[in-house]
Enzyme design. Structure first.
Site, PDB file in Angstrom:
ATOM      1  N   SER A   6     -25.225  -8.597 -25.667  1.00 45.20           N
ATOM      2  CA  SER A   6     -24.155  -7.236 -27.007  1.00 45.20           C
ATOM      3  C   SER A   6     -23.467  -8.307 -27.329  1.00 45.20           C
ATOM      4  O   SER A   6     -22.746  -7.733 -28.691  1.00 45.20           O
ATOM      5  CB  SER A   6     -23.816  -6.021 -25.746  1.00 45.20           C
ATOM      6  OG  SER A   6     -22.445  -7.230 -25.230  1.00 45.20           O
ATOM      7  N   GLY A   7     -23.380  -9.921 -26.694  1.00 42.09           N
ATOM      8  CA  GLY A   7     -22.419 -10.143 -28.374  1.00 42.09           C
ATOM      9  C   GLY A   7     -20.924  -9.692 -28.196  1.00 42.09           C
ATOM     10  O   GLY A   7     -19.875 -10.396 -28.346  1.00 42.09           O
ATOM     11  N   GLY A   8     -20.554  -9.198 -26.620  1.00 43.52           N
ATOM     12  CA  GLY A   8     -19.292  -9.401 -26.610  1.00 43.52           C
ATOM     13  C   GLY A   8     -18.516 -10.030 -25.691  1.00 43.52           C
ATOM     14  O   GLY A   8     -19.942 -10.810 -24.669  1.00 43.52           O
TER      15      GLY A   8
ATOM     16  N   GLU B 236       4.299 -11.187  -6.438  1.00 43.78           N
ATOM     17  CA  GLU B 236       3.558 -11.081  -7.392  1.00 43.78           C
ATOM     18  C   GLU B 236       3.522 -10.458  -8.988  1.00 43.78           C
ATOM     19  O   GLU B 236       2.626 -10.587 -10.070  1.00 43.78           O
ATOM     20  CB  GLU B 236       1.690 -10.380  -7.220  1.00 43.78           C
ATOM     21  CG  GLU B 236       2.087  -8.774  -6.380  1.00 43.78           C
ATOM     22  CD  GLU B 236       2.968  -8.563  -5.245  1.00 43.78           C
ATOM     23  OE1 GLU B 236       3.657  -9.188  -4.833  1.00 43.78           O
ATOM     24  OE2 GLU B 236       2.241  -6.899  -4.893  1.00 43.78           O
TER      25      GLU B 236
ATOM     26  N   ASP C  42     -18.037 -10.174 -22.047  1.00 48.73           N
ATOM     27  CA  ASP C  42     -18.649 -10.539 -20.489  1.00 48.73           C
ATOM     28  C   ASP C  42     -20.094 -11.727 -20.195  1.00 48.73           C
ATOM     29  O   ASP C  42     -20.242 -12.577 -20.103  1.00 48.73           O
ATOM     30  CB  ASP C  42     -18.223  -9.888 -19.953  1.00 48.73           C
ATOM     31  CG  ASP C  42     -17.282  -9.227 -19.298  1.00 48.73           C
ATOM     32  OD1 ASP C  42     -15.945 -10.532 -20.066  1.00 48.73           O
ATOM     33  OD2 ASP C  42     -16.842  -8.219 -19.251  1.00 48.73           O
ATOM     34  N   SER C  43     -20.933 -10.570 -21.413  1.00 42.09           N
ATOM     35  CA  SER C  43     -22.670 -10.942 -21.629  1.00 42.09           C
ATOM     36  C   SER C  43     -22.090 -12.335 -22.188  1.00 42.09           C
ATOM     37  O   SER C  43     -23.356 -13.509 -22.263  1.00 42.09           O
ATOM     38  CB  SER C  43     -23.045 -10.235 -22.490  1.00 42.09           C
ATOM     39  OG  SER C  43     -22.829  -9.652 -24.266  1.00 42.09           O
ATOM     40  N   SER C  44     -21.449 -13.030 -23.583  1.00 44.08           N
ATOM     41  CA  SER C  44     -21.586 -14.013 -24.461  1.00 44.08           C
ATOM     42  C   SER C  44     -21.251 -15.020 -23.121  1.00 44.08           C
ATOM     43  O   SER C  44     -22.208 -16.008 -23.112  1.00 44.08           O
ATOM     44  CB  SER C  44     -20.917 -13.849 -25.363  1.00 44.08           C
ATOM     45  OG  SER C  44     -20.660 -12.926 -26.414  1.00 44.08           O
TER      46      SER C  44
ATOM     47  N   LYS D  17     -10.581 -10.889 -16.592  1.00 43.82           N
ATOM     48  CA  LYS D  17     -11.173 -10.919 -17.957  1.00 43.82           C
ATOM     49  C   LYS D  17     -10.123 -12.879 -18.329  1.00 43.82           C
ATOM     50  O   LYS D  17     -10.950 -13.386 -19.054  1.00 43.82           O
ATOM     51  CB  LYS D  17     -10.458  -9.972 -18.331  1.00 43.82           C
ATOM     52  CG  LYS D  17     -10.557  -9.869 -19.935  1.00 43.82           C
ATOM     53  CD  LYS D  17     -12.815  -9.470 -19.833  1.00 43.82           C
ATOM     54  CE  LYS D  17     -13.397  -8.734 -20.702  1.00 43.82           C
ATOM     55  NZ  LYS D  17     -13.965  -8.551 -20.849  1.00 43.82           N
TER      56      LYS D  17
ATOM     57  N   HIS E  61       7.870  -8.014  -3.473  1.00 41.85           N
ATOM     58  CA  HIS E  61       6.528  -7.753  -4.341  1.00 41.85           C
ATOM     59  C   HIS E  61       6.944  -9.487  -4.965  1.00 41.85           C
ATOM     60  O   HIS E  61       6.904  -9.027  -7.213  1.00 41.85           O
ATOM     61  CB  HIS E  61       6.390  -6.735  -5.342  1.00 41.85           C
ATOM     62  CG  HIS E  61       5.637  -5.466  -4.460  1.00 41.85           C
ATOM     63  ND1 HIS E  61       4.505  -5.258  -4.300  1.00 41.85           N
ATOM     64  CD2 HIS E  61       6.613  -4.357  -3.814  1.00 41.85           C
ATOM     65  CE1 HIS E  61       4.645  -4.249  -3.695  1.00 41.85           C
ATOM     66  NE2 HIS E  61       5.957  -3.548  -3.512  1.00 41.85           N
TER      67      HIS E  61
ATOM     68  N   GLY F 246       1.045  -1.496   0.460  1.00 36.23           N
ATOM     69  CA  GLY F 246       0.120   0.016   0.285  1.00 36.23           C
ATOM     70  C   GLY F 246       1.052   1.437   0.293  1.00 36.23           C
ATOM     71  O   GLY F 246       1.664   1.787   0.124  1.00 36.23           O
TER      72      GLY F 246
ATOM     73  N   CYS G 136       5.202  -6.145   1.509  1.00 37.39           N
ATOM     74  CA  CYS G 136       6.125  -4.774   2.139  1.00 37.39           C
ATOM     75  C   CYS G 136       5.130  -3.840   2.485  1.00 37.39           C
ATOM     76  O   CYS G 136       5.528  -4.131   4.074  1.00 37.39           O
ATOM     77  CB  CYS G 136       5.297  -3.773   0.098  1.00 37.39           C
ATOM     78  SG  CYS G 136       6.626  -2.016  -0.451  1.00 37.39           S
ATOM     79  N   TYR G 137       4.217  -2.954   2.497  1.00 37.31           N
ATOM     80  CA  TYR G 137       3.283  -2.793   3.430  1.00 37.31           C
ATOM     81  C   TYR G 137       2.471  -3.816   4.572  1.00 37.31           C
ATOM     82  O   TYR G 137       2.864  -3.603   6.001  1.00 37.31           O
ATOM     83  CB  TYR G 137       2.444  -1.418   3.493  1.00 37.31           C
ATOM     84  CG  TYR G 137       1.627  -0.785   4.358  1.00 37.31           C
ATOM     85  CD1 TYR G 137       1.659   0.202   4.318  1.00 37.31           C
ATOM     86  CD2 TYR G 137       0.229  -1.538   4.551  1.00 37.31           C
ATOM     87  CE1 TYR G 137       0.736   0.999   5.680  1.00 37.31           C
ATOM     88  CE2 TYR G 137      -0.752  -1.132   5.528  1.00 37.31           C
ATOM     89  CZ  TYR G 137       0.377   0.544   5.961  1.00 37.31           C
ATOM     90  OH  TYR G 137      -1.080   1.605   6.921  1.00 37.31           O
TER      91      TYR G 137
END
Ligand code: XMP
Length: 510
Positions: free
Chosen positions: A221-223, A169, A225-227, A366, A167, A51, A78-79
């Site tokens: 929408s065809g995108g 990650e 996520d909605s697909s 994603k 870090h 942070g 870290c923090y």
């Protein structure tokens, strides 16, 4: 599962993704999450993120102290390390030399550092800190040090509490994934069972028992996520799901066709197709101002969606393709930000429509959504498609919009994307698209003077769309695209390439 407490680091989401890559489920809570909520989550281990604050600041972000009494494995990064240090009675103070970037750390043998391939017990790690540990708490021992930070890694002598200044990650830390794996698998004892297939299975069961015999509505929408959301819910409840797809006339080349084919023919989803091209074009007529375009399109979409929903009768549930990054309550230290653009997408539905939401992707990132989509049988064409704004091509035809300009843009853009794909560049580019400019320029074709439109090509690389760099597409490919467009698209006689980054430009032109 693992709990990550967020103290505002820009890398917190990255920690979560790395843990999930180990096929271990995890969630992020803000650092000040109520203790009861943390207990109810019943994690097998807790990671305290980095942070931007200093633990000795008056209003430094803290977590409930009882977290340290749960007897669970804890890893402070870290923090998070500095917080552990302070809690157990050590001393943190500003480092004389801040440390940013690569650093070499010397490691002691410990199960936390098992399975690392080291030469001379040295590891290259990524540091980013202005504070450092001055005095180690009594119950702790040093397990790693650098030239600049004598206490760069430590562990509790009796409890599974670890803390590191670097870090693990970020990609710049060598074998950071092994270190995280050691913690979540060996120290916390998590099983590596989180996979797309498992996720789909549990989610289908959950949706079935939630919905029962009721009907569910989805704006498709065809995108990506909605697909994926639609196919997943369809898998669970079949024809109880009804999707509404509104063609606003602002979609890409043959996009509406592809959506119909995929969802109606391949997946046999109950799909209501609304051809609203004329209504959108009529509403947009003569509007030049970008914000006005966006609002007009957003409002009209809502009206049309409501009309369709009404025709279909009563629905109790609505599917939305919300992703995890949208639901994480992040600890943000940014002030209120100005509205640069009013974003709208099919998620932007009216608040007075009283639905219960089904958000099957709300725990996923994603890349995980794409994996789930592949598992469900969606094509790579849909899953790896570049992001596309809700207002569609209306904000890529600069100035006033009409069908003729849209058709010109669609065809030119199709050629551009086709060449980008042929060159094997599509996946490494975040977004590539064309913009039709409201200017004409003089050209010569054969012996004729032409006076026609200018098209701008845009391509950017980015990780999240927040910042972006213009893509260094090789000249030969740009040349080929320009040639093809000018030869094949009647009405365009000049092509230019956009070399601005975001900020100060934005990705879209309007
Ligand atoms: P800008 O142009 O703001 O775009 O740099 C950042 C990313 O967001 C997309 N974008 C939108 N997405 N509705 C959306 O769903 C919108 O109204 C919208 N406007 C921009 C843009 O394509 C880029 O990926």
């Amino acid at each position: 599962k693992i709990l990550i407490l967020d103290f505002g680091s820009q890398y917190t989401q990255l920690i979560a993704r790395r843990v999930r890559e180990q096929r271990v489920y995890c969630e992020i809570f803000p650092c000040n999450a109520p203790f009861e909520k943390i207990q109810a989550f019943s994690p097998k281990g807790i990671i305290l993120s980095g942070g931007p604050s200093s633990v000795y600041d008056k209003d430094a972000p803290l977590c409930d102290k009882r977290v340290f009494e749960l007897n669970l494995p804890i890893l402070g990064i870290c923090y998070g390390m500095q917080l552990i240090c302070q809690f157990f009675g050590g001393v943190v103070s500003p480092a004389q030399q801040r440390e940013y970037g690569r650093s070499e750390i010397m490691l002691k043998n410990d199960i936390f550092f098992d399975n690392l391939k080291l030469s001379g017990n040295k590891l290259t790690v990524w540091m980013s800190h202005g504070d450092r540990l001055e005095k180690i708490p009594e119950q702790f021992e040093i397990i790693g040090w650098t030239d600049n930070a004598p206490i760069a890694a430590m562990k509790h002598k009796d409890k599974p509490i670890y803390a590191i200044q670097f870090h693990p990650e970020v990609a710049h830390t060598d074998q950071g994934d092994t270190i995280l794996k050691n913690f979540v698998v060996d120290i916390c004892g998590c099983k590596q069972i989180w996979t797309a297939g498992n996720f789909i299975h549990t989610e289908i069961e959950r949706i079935r028992s939630l919905v029962g015999e009721k009907k569910v509505l989805c704006a498709l929408s065809g995108g990506v996520d909605s697909s994926v959301a639609a196919v997943l819910v369809h898998e669970a409840i079949g024809d109880q799901l009804i999707c509404v797809f509104v063609n606003n006339g602002l979609l890409r080349y043959r996009e509406a066709e592809q959506v119909l084919k995929t969802f109606r023919d391949n997946f046999k989803i109950n799909l209501i197709y609304v051809d609203a091209e004329d209504r959108f074009l009529e509403a947009l007529r003569d509007i030049e101002e970008p914000e006005k375009k966006r609002k007009t399109i957003g409002n009209l979409f809502i009206r049309i969606f409501e009309e369709e929903a009404k025709k279909l009768g009563d629905f109790e549930f609505l599917v939305q393709g919300t992703l995890y990054p949208d639901v994480i309550e992040s600890v943000s230290f940014k002030g209120p930000s100005a509205t640069i653009k009013t974003h709208h997408n099919v998620g932007g539905l009216p608040e007075d429509m009283k639905f219960k939401l089904i958000e099957p992707l709300r725990e996923l990132f994603k890349d995980e959504v794409r994996k789930v989509g592949l598992e469900l049988g969606l094509s790579e064409d849909i899953l790896f498609r570049h992001p596309f704004p809700g207002p569609g091509l209306a904000i890529r035809v600069l100035g006033s919009v009409d069908k003729e300009k849209l058709d010109l843009l669609r065809l030119a853009d199709h050629i551009y994307i086709e060449e980008i794909k042929k060159a094997g560049l599509y996946r490494e580019i975040w977004q590539a698209f064309s913009v039709l400019l409201p200017v004409r320029s003089v050209g010569v074709m054969g012996d004729e003077r032409t006076y026609e439109n200018v098209l701008a090509l845009r391509a950017v690389t980015s990780v999240d769309g927040m910042t972006a760099d213009w893509a260094k597409i090789p000249y030969e490919i740009l040349g080929k695209v320009s040639n093809r467009i000018i030869n094949e698209v009647k009405g365009i006689n000049r092509v230019v390439y956009d070399i601005s980054s975001k900020p100060p430009a934005t990705i879209e032109w309007e």
